[in-house]
Scaffold this active site. Structure first.
Site, PDB file in Angstrom:
ATOM      1  N   GLY A   1      40.461  43.411  52.422  1.00 27.22           N
ATOM      2  CA  GLY A   1      41.932  43.515  51.574  1.00 27.22           C
ATOM      3  C   GLY A   1      41.528  44.200  49.744  1.00 27.22           C
ATOM      4  O   GLY A   1      40.139  45.880  49.589  1.00 27.22           O
TER       5      GLY A   1
ATOM      6  N   GLN B   1      40.094  42.711  47.393  1.00 33.44           N
ATOM      7  CA  GLN B   1      38.878  42.469  46.852  1.00 33.44           C
ATOM      8  C   GLN B   1      37.842  43.043  48.170  1.00 33.44           C
ATOM      9  O   GLN B   1      36.344  43.652  48.015  1.00 33.44           O
ATOM     10  CB  GLN B   1      38.429  41.163  46.272  1.00 33.44           C
ATOM     11  CG  GLN B   1      39.099  40.504  44.999  1.00 33.44           C
ATOM     12  CD  GLN B   1      38.421  41.034  44.305  1.00 33.44           C
ATOM     13  OE1 GLN B   1      37.324  40.969  44.286  1.00 33.44           O
ATOM     14  NE2 GLN B   1      38.786  40.926  43.068  1.00 33.44           N
TER      15      GLN B   1
ATOM     16  N   GLU C   1      45.454  30.703  52.030  1.00 30.56           N
ATOM     17  CA  GLU C   1      46.221  30.010  52.601  1.00 30.56           C
ATOM     18  C   GLU C   1      46.262  30.576  54.482  1.00 30.56           C
ATOM     19  O   GLU C   1      46.134  29.424  55.220  1.00 30.56           O
ATOM     20  CB  GLU C   1      47.937  30.257  53.108  1.00 30.56           C
ATOM     21  CG  GLU C   1      48.473  32.406  53.227  1.00 30.56           C
ATOM     22  CD  GLU C   1      48.248  32.483  51.723  1.00 30.56           C
ATOM     23  OE1 GLU C   1      48.288  33.877  51.734  1.00 30.56           O
ATOM     24  OE2 GLU C   1      47.742  32.364  51.065  1.00 30.56           O
ATOM     25  N   THR C   2      45.244  31.178  54.520  1.00 32.39           N
ATOM     26  CA  THR C   2      44.683  31.401  55.957  1.00 32.39           C
ATOM     27  C   THR C   2      43.103  30.941  56.262  1.00 32.39           C
ATOM     28  O   THR C   2      42.390  31.091  57.252  1.00 32.39           O
ATOM     29  CB  THR C   2      44.441  32.892  55.963  1.00 32.39           C
ATOM     30  OG1 THR C   2      44.087  33.438  55.520  1.00 32.39           O
ATOM     31  CG2 THR C   2      46.831  33.530  55.736  1.00 32.39           C
ATOM     32  N   GLN C   3      42.405  30.930  54.575  1.00 35.47           N
ATOM     33  CA  GLN C   3      41.487  30.484  55.292  1.00 35.47           C
ATOM     34  C   GLN C   3      40.713  29.442  56.176  1.00 35.47           C
ATOM     35  O   GLN C   3      40.106  29.732  56.987  1.00 35.47           O
ATOM     36  CB  GLN C   3      40.259  30.401  53.532  1.00 35.47           C
ATOM     37  CG  GLN C   3      40.884  31.380  52.874  1.00 35.47           C
ATOM     38  CD  GLN C   3      39.694  31.489  51.676  1.00 35.47           C
ATOM     39  OE1 GLN C   3      39.361  30.271  51.088  1.00 35.47           O
ATOM     40  NE2 GLN C   3      40.038  32.390  50.938  1.00 35.47           N
TER      41      GLN C   3
ATOM     42  N   HIS D   1      37.070  33.214  45.432  1.00 38.83           N
ATOM     43  CA  HIS D   1      38.063  31.263  44.614  1.00 38.83           C
ATOM     44  C   HIS D   1      37.962  30.416  45.202  1.00 38.83           C
ATOM     45  O   HIS D   1      37.670  30.468  46.439  1.00 38.83           O
ATOM     46  CB  HIS D   1      40.062  32.222  44.441  1.00 38.83           C
ATOM     47  CG  HIS D   1      40.721  31.594  44.475  1.00 38.83           C
ATOM     48  ND1 HIS D   1      40.981  30.607  42.786  1.00 38.83           N
ATOM     49  CD2 HIS D   1      42.142  31.320  44.789  1.00 38.83           C
ATOM     50  CE1 HIS D   1      41.838  29.910  42.801  1.00 38.83           C
ATOM     51  NE2 HIS D   1      42.149  30.451  43.740  1.00 38.83           N
TER      52      HIS D   1
ATOM     53  N   SER E   1      54.325  47.796  14.160  1.00 39.54           N
ATOM     54  CA  SER E   1      54.681  48.155  13.099  1.00 39.54           C
ATOM     55  C   SER E   1      54.956  46.597  12.416  1.00 39.54           C
ATOM     56  O   SER E   1      55.001  45.317  12.545  1.00 39.54           O
ATOM     57  CB  SER E   1      56.281  48.182  12.862  1.00 39.54           C
ATOM     58  OG  SER E   1      57.416  47.865  13.384  1.00 39.54           O
TER      59      SER E   1
END
Length: 333
Positions: free
Chosen positions: A26, A28, A84-86, A108, A252
Site C-alpha cells: 500500500g 508505505q 488491526e490485521t497484523q 509503527h 495580516s
C-alpha cells in the site's frame, strides 16, 4: 536532546547480502520496497497473489510470494499491513517461519507495544517509521532527498539490531534527512495521541464545528466551507515550512491578533483535560483494546460512524466546490 543518525552513521552493507520481505504494497509498502530496491537491496513482496496490490507489485517488477513463503525466504521481514490485521498475518504466515537470527521490522509500534504480536526471543525486533505518507517517502527519494524517520529497537538478539535498522533507514532514504532514536512505547503512544487529539480527530472536529457555527448563524455554506476548511491548507503549509512563527509572520496583523487573543478562547486550557484523558486511554491500552475489539466484531460501529460523516453538509458542499477547481488532484479510491 534526541539522538539523530545520518548517512555517515549507517552501514548499508549490513543488509546488502540479505533478502528483505515487505509485507503489504500500500502507501508505505510500495514506497519502501521501491526505494530499497533502487538502493541495491534484494526485496521480495509478501502478499496474497490474488490481491489487486499484488498485481501492482508484479507490474513494478517485484517477485510476489504468498506471505508464508516470503517469510521463509527472507532475512529481514518488514510488516507494513494495517495494525488491526497484523496479528492474524503474523500467526498464520510469519511466526512459523520466523527462525533464529531473522529481523522483524515495523513502521509503527502498535502490534508490539500492545502485544498483539509477541515475537520469540531469538530474533531482532526493530522499527523504522518514516514521518510522512508513503507517496512522499517515494517522491523525496526519487528527487535525491529523504524524509525524517524514527528508529527503535525492541529486541536485540543479534547485537546488531540498530545497525540493521539504520541500514534499512538508509535504503529508504531517511538518513539523508535524519533518523531520530525513540522507543516502541514512545512512538506508538505519541503517534496515536497526535492522530486523535490534533491531526485527525481534533482538527476535523474543529473544522466541522466552525462550519456549523457559521451556517447556523445564517452564512452561506459555500462561504463557511472556504473559511473553515479550504483555507486550512494555506495555513498548514506555512506552519509546515517554518513553524507557528512563519505562519504568523505571513498573515495580516488583524489575523495574528485574532489568533493570539481568540484562539485560546476557542481551544482553552480546559481542553488539555480532555487531551490528558485521551492520552491516558492510549497509555493504559484502553484504546487499543477497543479498536481491536471493534475490528474483530466486524467494524459495525466504525461503519456507522463513517457513514454518518459522509452525509455531513460540509462534505456535500465541499464536493460541489471542489468540482470547480480543475487544479486539484483527483482522489483515488
Amino acid at each position: 536532546m534526541a539522538t539523530i543518525y545520518y548517512a555517515q552513521d549507517a552501514h548499508p552493507e549490513a543488509l546488502k547480502s540479505k533478502t528483505i520481505a515487505v509485507f503489504g504494497y500500500g502507501s508505505q509498502g510500495h514506497a519502501q520496497a521501491l526505494n530499497l530496491r533502487e538502493s541495491g537491496y534484494h526485496v521480495i513482496i509478501g502478499l496474497d497473489p490474488t490481491r489487486g496490490s499484488a498485481a501492482r507489485a508484479k507490474e513494478a517488477g517485484f517477485e510476489v510470494l504468498a506471505p508464508a513463503e516470503a517469510a521463509k525466504r527472507a532475512d529481514y521481514l518488514q510488516i507494513l499491513t494495517p495494525d488491526e490485521t497484523q496479528s492474524e498475518l503474523y500467526e498464520q504466515a510469519i511466526r512459523p517461519n520466523l527462525t533464529k537470527g531473522k529481523v522483524l521490522g515495523f513502521s509503527h509500534g502498535f502490534a508490539i507495544h500492545f502485544k498483539t504480536i509477541v515475537p520469540p526471543p531469538d530474533v531482532d525486533v526493530v522499527m523504522i517509521a518514516p514521518k510522512s505518507p508513503g507517496h512522499l517517502v517515494r517522491r523525496q527519494y526519487s528527487e535525491g532527498r529523504g524524509v525524517p524517520a524514527l528508529v527503535a529497537v525492541y529486541q536485540d538478539a543479534s547485537g546488531k539490531a540498530k545497525e540493521l535498522a539504520l541500514a534499512y533507514a538508509d535504503g529508504i532514504g531517511s538518513t539523508k534527512a535524519g533518523v531520530i532514536e525513540t522507543t516502541f512505547k514512545e512512538e506508538t503512544e505519541s503517534d496515536l495521541f497526535g492522530e486523535q487529539a490534533v491531526l485527525c480527530g481534533g482538527l476535523c472536529s474543529l473544522i466541522k464545528k466552525g462550519f456549523e457555527t457559521l451556517v447556523e448563524a445564517g452564512y452561506q455554506p459555500e462561504i463557511a466551507y472556504f473559511e473553515c476548511l479550504h483555507e486550512v491548507k494555506l495555513i498548514v503549509d506555512l506552519i509546515y515550512e517554518g513553524g507557528l512563527a512563519r505562519m504568523r509572520y505571513s498573515i495580516s496583523n488583524t489575523a495574528e491578533y485574532g489568533d493570539l487573543t481568540r484562539g485560546p478562547v476557542v481551544v482553552p486550557d480546559s481542553s488539555k483535560t480532555a487531551m490528558k484523558e485521551v492520552l491516558r486511554q492510549i497509555q493504559e491500552g484502553e484504546f487499543a483494546k477497543e479498536w481491536i475489539g471493534e475490528y474483530r466484531d466486524g467494524c459495525k460501529n466504525f461503519d456507522k460512524l463513517r457513514a454518518k460523516e459522509k452525509t455531513h453538509q460540509i462534505e456535500e458542499v465541499g464536493a460541489k466546490l471542489r468540482s470547480m477547481m480543475d487544479w486539484l488532484p483527483k482522489p483515488k479510491d
